[in-house]
Design a protein around this motif. Sequence first.
Motif: not given
Length: 413
Positions: A17-18, A21-22, A24-25
Amino acid sequence: MDEKQRISLNRAAELKETIAEYQHSLKGMPTGYGRWPEIQKNQEKMMKYFGATAAEWADWRWQLKNRIQTTEVLQEFLNLTPSEIEEIDRTGAHYRWAISPYYLSLMDPNDPGDPIRRQAVPQLFEYTDPYGESDPMGEAYTSPVPAITRRYPDRLIVNVTNQCAMYCRHCQRRRNIGEKDLATPREQIEEALRYIRDNKEIRDVLLTGGDGFMLSNKRIAWLLDELDSIPHVEIKRFGTRTPVTLPYRIDDELCDILSRHLPLYVNTHFNHPLEVTPAAREACLKLARAGVALGNQAVLLKGINNDPFVMRKLNQELLKIMVRPYYLFHPKRVKGTSHFYVRVEEGLEIMEKLRGFTSGLAIPTYLINAPHGYGKTPLLPTYLLGIGKDTVTIRTWENRVLRVDNREAEEGE
Ligand SMILES: *Cc1c(COP(=O)(O)O)cnc(C)c1O
């Protein structure tokens, strides 16, 4: 399933999970490999314009000779508005610019905010900039002989030329970038070599400028021979941006020369994942095969790489081409570059989002240059929260605050 494995699986899910976001970017982030098809199209167009063959294109001397230095030629390859053209011409009258055809080919011709373009094409701010000084590090006051900058006990810089393949808009030594390309005169280099010979504590000599690889192969071979004849010089280093701006400079002859003068370190200057291209990779792998250790010195620049995910990707891309991230410089207060300034908090946030999230190999040291040439000074997010009598309190990359025993073993135990 036993308890230990169940806990491990939960932890693995948490870690996954950590990084979501990366990941996705990355979908919207331009890279040199992702853009390569368009870059090749740009190159074809440029070769046609210059009437160059593929062999000429890949010849660094051809590239230097055909650097783009006028808006007349630049507008053939970038879509520029009349006011942009005026801006470049007005600024160019005060601050020199020149772009290798290769580096220009990396740009998106339609995007004024393109990170490659912002590093190479002048903007009006440079000329109207009310901030900064021409020599914020006071290099003029740390130059015991003309070609040398000495700020440390055991190592120094020799400025071997003022020339570069491309003049970075954020250049820290723009005061030295005159209207003409000048290799440092032979007498000054000889004086510098005498200084090194006479000062036995100098064990590390950094050849830079300008760009250390703008010298001819013959000159480089001579310099390295001279340095190797000084017994107390243990290592040589080059500072060069050619793997980024002129990768064809790394020719077989140069690699052959370098391989005969190990131990040798080359520090280069990639600032954005777009710069890590197949051509840059070839240059870096050639150097690595010659036995050269490669490092990167990036500069934190607003609008280019002041983004934790861009920086993470950059450093990971570098490891793939055998370049170890070495330093991340906080921008210096150089006159004409204030549009690139960011605050230290932003740099710390970037460092915070590297440690733990990616390989330690992909993490450079974040530095700020002390005023008056007092040296590089590391900046680090705070991980050590306190030192007590018997324990230290630490903060982990995930913000867990924990105490660690700090006692020595007692004698006889
Ligand atoms: C940056 C620099 C060096 C090299 O410093 P390292 O931290 O050893 O890489 C040496 N001399 C001068 C004047 C410098 O600015």
